[in-house]
Design an enzyme around this catalytic site. Structure first.
Site, PDB file in Angstrom:
ATOM      1  N   TYR A   1       0.834  -1.211   0.000  1.00 43.45           N
ATOM      2  CA  TYR A   1       0.000   0.000   0.000  1.00 43.45           C
ATOM      3  C   TYR A   1       0.867   1.259   0.000  1.00 43.45           C
ATOM      4  O   TYR A   1       0.618   2.201  -0.759  1.00 43.45           O
ATOM      5  CB  TYR A   1      -0.913  -0.032   1.223  1.00 43.45           C
ATOM      6  CG  TYR A   1      -1.959   1.041   1.279  1.00 43.45           C
ATOM      7  CD1 TYR A   1      -3.060   1.021   0.419  1.00 43.45           C
ATOM      8  CD2 TYR A   1      -1.886   2.056   2.220  1.00 43.45           C
ATOM      9  CE1 TYR A   1      -4.046   1.999   0.498  1.00 43.45           C
ATOM     10  CE2 TYR A   1      -2.863   3.032   2.314  1.00 43.45           C
ATOM     11  CZ  TYR A   1      -3.937   2.996   1.443  1.00 43.45           C
ATOM     12  OH  TYR A   1      -4.916   3.976   1.525  1.00 43.45           O
TER      13      TYR A   1
ATOM     14  N   LYS B   1       0.948   4.050  -3.050  1.00 44.06           N
ATOM     15  CA  LYS B   1       0.602   5.448  -2.799  1.00 44.06           C
ATOM     16  C   LYS B   1       1.811   6.363  -2.968  1.00 44.06           C
ATOM     17  O   LYS B   1       1.689   7.496  -3.452  1.00 44.06           O
ATOM     18  CB  LYS B   1       0.004   5.593  -1.399  1.00 44.06           C
ATOM     19  CG  LYS B   1      -1.309   4.853  -1.195  1.00 44.06           C
ATOM     20  CD  LYS B   1      -2.393   5.337  -2.135  1.00 44.06           C
ATOM     21  CE  LYS B   1      -3.752   4.748  -1.782  1.00 44.06           C
ATOM     22  NZ  LYS B   1      -4.825   5.215  -2.685  1.00 44.06           N
TER      23      LYS B   1
END
Length: 239
Positions: A150, A154
């Site tokens: 993640y 991002k």
């Protein structure tokens, strides 16, 4: 009336962004993946409040179907505001992370950014006005245990946003990323209890989706015309 597309628009933060943009006078295209009913509910709420909205359903990870779905909307004119909000979690400590967990998170956040933004960018350039806001995460700034995938996805969006901002700056288009901290959504409710949030966050509370939406709404406005290539975190002084 400017048209705004919000991917992941049926989720907690996405729905708040849709409502804010509609309140600002935009025609909002509420995107859902499989949640047609949820997207329709957000549209219904906006319409009931006197706003303008419609739903669109596609999987951001599927390049050609995404382009086809967007082409139908572009036939009616450019989409000048894009909020890349779609994203998923598949958390695991790195030694135990599966290839599918890695690929799925990268696919939705990073490939989804490409698949949605690229078909919209040339029509936006021709109008010489546009706003692209990508919803990221504090995890991309600080890192987070169990979220290597993640954080990587991002963080890549931060770099992509900065580079794209340079390419389109002369065309009246701004590109920014918003990195929320702990926000009171269904996803966070299962991960943090109130006592933990109070101990972690200097403001001693989780943020509200509407507070993230207010920041996105500002970045999508005329008032933010000189703000581009930035990553702005909203986290209650957590960092």
């Amino acid at each position: 009336m400017k048209r705004a597309l919000v991917t992941g628009g049926s989720g907690g933060i996405g729905a708040a962004i849709c409502r804010r943009l509609a309140a600002d006078g935009c025609h909002v295209i509420v995107h859902g993946n499989r949640g047609r009913d949820k997207a329709a509910a957000v549209v219904g709420e906006i319409l009931a409040g006197g706003g303008s909205a419609e739903a669109i359903i596609f999987d951001v990870t599927e390049r050609e179907p995404t382009a086809t779905a967007l082409a139908e909307f572009l036939a009616a004119g450019p989409i000048q505001i894009l909020v890349n909000n779609a994203g998923i979690h598949a958390d695991a400590v790195f030694p135990g992370m599966s290839g599918e967990q890695w690929d799925s998170v990268i696919d939705v956040s990073l490939n989804g950014f490409f698949n949605v933004t690229r078909p919209l960018i040339l029509p936006m350039i021709r109008t010489r006005w546009g706003r692209i806001v990508t919803v990221s995460s504090i995890a991309a700034i600080t890192g987070n245990r169990g979220q290597v995938n993640y954080s990587a996805a991002k963080g890549a969006l931060h770099a992509a946003s900065k580079s794209l901002a340079l390419e389109v700056a002369s065309r009246g288009i701004t590109v920014n990323a918003v990195a929320p901290g702990i926000i009171a959504t269904g996803m966070v409710d299962g991960a943090f209890d109130p006592a933990t949030i109070k101990a972690l966050v200097p403001m001693q509370r989780a943020g509200r989706p509407e507070e993230v939406a207010d920041l996105v709404g500002f970045l999508a406005s005329d008032q933010a015309a000189y703000i581009s290539g930035q990553v702005i975190s909203i986290n209650g002084a957590l960092i």
